[in-house]
Enzyme design. Structure first.
Site, PDB file in Angstrom:
ATOM      1  N   SER A  12       0.854  -1.192   0.000  1.00 20.23           N
ATOM      2  CA  SER A  12       0.000   0.000   0.000  1.00 20.23           C
ATOM      3  C   SER A  12       0.886   1.236   0.000  1.00 20.23           C
ATOM      4  O   SER A  12       1.689   1.443   0.913  1.00 20.23           O
ATOM      5  CB  SER A  12      -0.894   0.008   1.242  1.00 20.23           C
ATOM      6  OG  SER A  12      -1.324   1.329   1.518  1.00 20.23           O
ATOM      7  N   ARG A  33     -14.714   7.263  -7.297  1.00 22.85           N
ATOM      8  CA  ARG A  33     -14.355   6.451  -8.473  1.00 22.85           C
ATOM      9  C   ARG A  33     -15.547   5.645  -8.991  1.00 22.85           C
ATOM     10  O   ARG A  33     -15.659   5.378 -10.182  1.00 22.85           O
ATOM     11  CB  ARG A  33     -13.179   5.533  -8.167  1.00 22.85           C
ATOM     12  CG  ARG A  33     -11.958   6.317  -7.751  1.00 22.85           C
ATOM     13  CD  ARG A  33     -10.668   5.735  -8.225  1.00 22.85           C
ATOM     14  NE  ARG A  33      -9.581   6.455  -7.576  1.00 22.85           N
ATOM     15  CZ  ARG A  33      -9.021   7.564  -8.041  1.00 22.85           C
ATOM     16  NH1 ARG A  33      -9.411   8.087  -9.187  1.00 22.85           N
ATOM     17  NH2 ARG A  33      -8.063   8.170  -7.380  1.00 22.85           N
ATOM     18  N   LYS A  37     -11.900  -0.082   0.462  1.00 20.95           N
ATOM     19  CA  LYS A  37     -11.666   1.286  -0.015  1.00 20.95           C
ATOM     20  C   LYS A  37     -12.781   2.186   0.523  1.00 20.95           C
ATOM     21  O   LYS A  37     -13.459   1.819   1.474  1.00 20.95           O
ATOM     22  CB  LYS A  37     -11.637   1.286  -1.549  1.00 20.95           C
ATOM     23  CG  LYS A  37     -10.407   0.587  -2.121  1.00 20.95           C
ATOM     24  CD  LYS A  37      -9.187   1.464  -1.964  1.00 20.95           C
ATOM     25  CE  LYS A  37      -7.959   0.790  -2.539  1.00 20.95           C
ATOM     26  NZ  LYS A  37      -6.754   1.575  -2.293  1.00 20.95           N
ATOM     27  N   GLN A  81      -0.042   4.292   0.371  1.00 18.33           N
ATOM     28  CA  GLN A  81      -0.407   5.255   1.417  1.00 18.33           C
ATOM     29  C   GLN A  81       0.257   4.912   2.742  1.00 18.33           C
ATOM     30  O   GLN A  81       0.822   5.764   3.413  1.00 18.33           O
ATOM     31  CB  GLN A  81      -1.933   5.295   1.626  1.00 18.33           C
ATOM     32  CG  GLN A  81      -2.654   6.082   0.566  1.00 18.33           C
ATOM     33  CD  GLN A  81      -3.299   5.165  -0.459  1.00 18.33           C
ATOM     34  OE1 GLN A  81      -2.791   4.067  -0.709  1.00 18.33           O
ATOM     35  NE2 GLN A  81      -4.392   5.602  -1.048  1.00 18.33           N
ATOM     36  N   ASP A  96      -6.614   1.632  -8.241  1.00 19.21           N
ATOM     37  CA  ASP A  96      -7.637   2.689  -8.301  1.00 19.21           C
ATOM     38  C   ASP A  96      -8.421   2.662  -9.606  1.00 19.21           C
ATOM     39  O   ASP A  96      -9.497   3.259  -9.701  1.00 19.21           O
ATOM     40  CB  ASP A  96      -6.981   4.068  -8.150  1.00 19.21           C
ATOM     41  CG  ASP A  96      -6.496   4.286  -6.729  1.00 19.21           C
ATOM     42  OD1 ASP A  96      -7.015   3.619  -5.814  1.00 19.21           O
ATOM     43  OD2 ASP A  96      -5.583   5.115  -6.538  1.00 19.21           O
ATOM     44  N   ARG A 102     -15.665  -1.739  -3.047  1.00 18.62           N
ATOM     45  CA  ARG A 102     -15.741  -1.443  -4.486  1.00 18.62           C
ATOM     46  C   ARG A 102     -16.106  -2.672  -5.316  1.00 18.62           C
ATOM     47  O   ARG A 102     -16.625  -2.528  -6.418  1.00 18.62           O
ATOM     48  CB  ARG A 102     -14.422  -0.839  -4.988  1.00 18.62           C
ATOM     49  CG  ARG A 102     -14.274   0.602  -4.582  1.00 18.62           C
ATOM     50  CD  ARG A 102     -13.087   1.291  -5.220  1.00 18.62           C
ATOM     51  NE  ARG A 102     -13.114   2.696  -4.853  1.00 18.62           N
ATOM     52  CZ  ARG A 102     -12.056   3.504  -4.882  1.00 18.62           C
ATOM     53  NH1 ARG A 102     -10.882   3.040  -5.273  1.00 18.62           N
ATOM     54  NH2 ARG A 102     -12.176   4.770  -4.544  1.00 18.62           N
TER      55      ARG A 102
END
Ligand code: C5P
Length: 523
Positions: free
Chosen positions: A5, A226, A180, A7, A153, A184
């Site tokens: 990840s 998204r 997320k 982030q 993403d 998703r």
């Protein structure tokens, strides 16, 4: 870290900058490296080894002016809209082309879109340039494994591409999508089903049996930017009106999305700003700008022609490909050189070619530029023209290990396909007729018996264990060396190059190849 990840890694690195001593983020795989690049740009050193990144605390940041490149994750919505729209042509300018982010372009190319991206310049440590997308009827693809962190993403919009493609698209190894902004996987599968798509949810992805006509629907964004944008694009391809509720979230990453949607399409997007929850209404049946005839355009023939020449090592395919290209005025492209370039560079950096994550990390850190100059294909590695090192015994011995890594193939196949936007080409390799250009009617498989091939190498004075290389190339899981069912097979063991080329020219004519004046006449 339990999963790759960017982030989390970035947070750890930034914390490490203010900690005493050395801090290392250990990831199970690669993740995007914007933070490392930016720290370097601000004169802070990080050390990378495979998917581990370390930082020493106490380093001083030096001030710099930084220009943020266009976000490829935002560009991805338009890239898919154009890619899935036969006949469309779209140029995205000044997009960040950091290789840890361009997986979406590779996937679209594998799905059959014609794309070319070119890095114009690097600014603030980030490569940037333009992406040109030509739409085609897309085909299904499997998206999983090492490429997932690169496209994480973009998976919602790639799932939409899957629904628009013919055949089956499988998304797997993407369980992270469930945690997320919203789940998703559930959101995408549910919305696609609302629109009439055939989608099966799995724990780490979904299976989409594409090609079913989509119809408009009133869909939820689940507060996820998204999801909202992916389904605004899906609405362009649906019969009837698609409305996305609670679309204010789009502003999280792309405040100008609705107006760009208006620019791209001929009918204006209806924005109901007065409502408590803003919605985007996506009107179908509109034409992408640049198509003046109106209505859905006919699928466009590819701009250029590709002749695929596959075969095992030392089968004579290079000589044939070169001679043929000369004869037809096509550009000769040797795809094997690209695999060799990655291998050569990895060996030079001391990377173990059997360590796939390390090779992938290395590939993403190097720069490979492929192009055409003066009618010849060019290959630059980190700015330097490729040299004779590419055919050294060390590279011969290691290249097949590199070529069997899926992520390496995905990256290089996209580059090979992008040549078609530039010129008519004769491309040689192992999977050109089966994977790179499966749609070309002009496919050849050049073979020779093993003794003849070994003798050719001996005469060239080149150390190359052909048997070992062929076994690996034919036995690998990804794009093994096989004969395309519609390829013309020519055994060169007992015939000379002139005769081989003559046979190729005859087969081309039989397959409807249109010769220019003076080309191929003597066949
Ligand atoms: O064509 P050449 O022998 O130079 O290719 C070197 C190696 O690159 C092959 O042995 C194979 O492992 C890999 N290759 C490939 N797919 C291609 C071209 C080459 O896997 N299209």
């Amino acid at each position: 870290m339990p999963m790759a990840s960017a982030q989390v890694k970035s947070a750890i690195l930034l914390a490490g900058l203010f900690a005493e001593g050395k801090t290392t983020a250990i990831q199970p795989g690669e993740s995007r490296d914007h933070t490392e690049r930016m720290l370097e740009f601000f004169q802070v050193q990080t050390a990378r080894a495979g998917s581990e990144v370390s930082i020493h605390g106490g380093q001083q940041l030096e001030s710099r002016d930084f220009v943020v490149p266009g976000d490829i994750s935002s560009a991805a919505f338009w890239a898919v809209a154009a890619a899935a729209f036969p006949g469309a042509s779209l140029t995205l300018t000044d997009v960040g082309l950091n290789p840890s982010r361009t997986g979406v372009l590779s996937v679209l190319a594998q799905m059959g879109a014609h794309l070319s991206d070119s890095v114009d310049h690097e600014l603030g440590g980030e490569p940037r340039g333009n992406v040109i997308v030509h739409g085609r009827q897309l085909r299904g693809v499997e998206i999983g494994g090492d490429i997932i962190p690169n496209v994480i993403d973009e998976l919602p919009i790639l799932a939409v591409a899957g629904a628009l493609a013919g055949g089956q698209t499988v998304i797997k190894d993407a369980a992270e999508l469930r945690v997320k902004e919203t789940d998703r996987i559930a959101a995408v599968a549910g919305n696609l089903r609302e629109m009439g798509a055939d989608v099966e949810e799995t724990y780490d992805g979904m299976i989409i049996r594409g090609g079913k006509p989509l119809h408009g629907a009133r869909l939820e964004s689940f507060g996820d930017h998204r999801i909202a944008m992916a389904f605004a694009i899906a609405g362009l391809f649906a019969e009837g009106e698609t409305t996305i509720g609670d679309a204010a979230c789009v502003a999280i990453s792309y405040p100008g999305f609705s107006s760009d949607l208006e620019t791209l399409t001929s009918a204006p997007t209806k924005r109901r700003g007065g409502e408590a929850t803003p919605v985007i209404t996506s009107v179908p049946d509109r034409t992408l700008e640049g198509n003046e005839s109106g209505g859905i355009p006919e699928p466009e023939e590819p701009m250029h022609r590709a002749i695929a020449i596959d075969g095992p090592a030392a089968s004579g395919k290079s000589s044939v490909a070169r001679r043929l290209a000369d004869r037809l005025g096509f550009v000769h492209v040797n795809s094997g050189l690209m695999y060799r370039a990655v291998t050569w560079s990895a060996l030079g950096a001391g990377v173990d070619v059997n360590d796939a994550p390390a090779v992938i990390a290395h590939m993403r850190s190097m720069r490979i530029d492929c192009g055409i100059e003066g009618g010849l294909a060019t290959l630059h590695i980190d700015g330097l023209a490729a040299g004779s090192g590419l055919t050294s015994p060390e590279v011969n011995a290691a290249v097949s290990a590199v070529a069997r890594i899926g992520a390496v193939r995905a990256e290089l196949v996209a580059r090979q396909q992008s040549y078609l936007a530039l010129a008519d080409i004769v491309m040689e390799g192992r999977d050109i007729g089966t994977v790179v250009f499966p749609d070309t009617p002009f496919k050849f498989y050049i073979d020779a018996n093993p003794e003849v091939r070994a003798e050719r190498r001996r005469r060239q004075g080149i150390e190359d264990d052909l048997g070992a290389r062929d076994a690996k190339d034919s036995g690998r899981k990804e794009s093994p060396l096989t004969t395309a069912p519609d390829a013309v097979v020519i055994d060169t063991s007992e015939i000379g190059i002139d005769e081989v080329v003559a046979r190729v020219l005859i087969a081309l004519r039989e397959r409807g190849f249109e010769f220019g004046a003076g080309e191929g006449g003597g066949a």
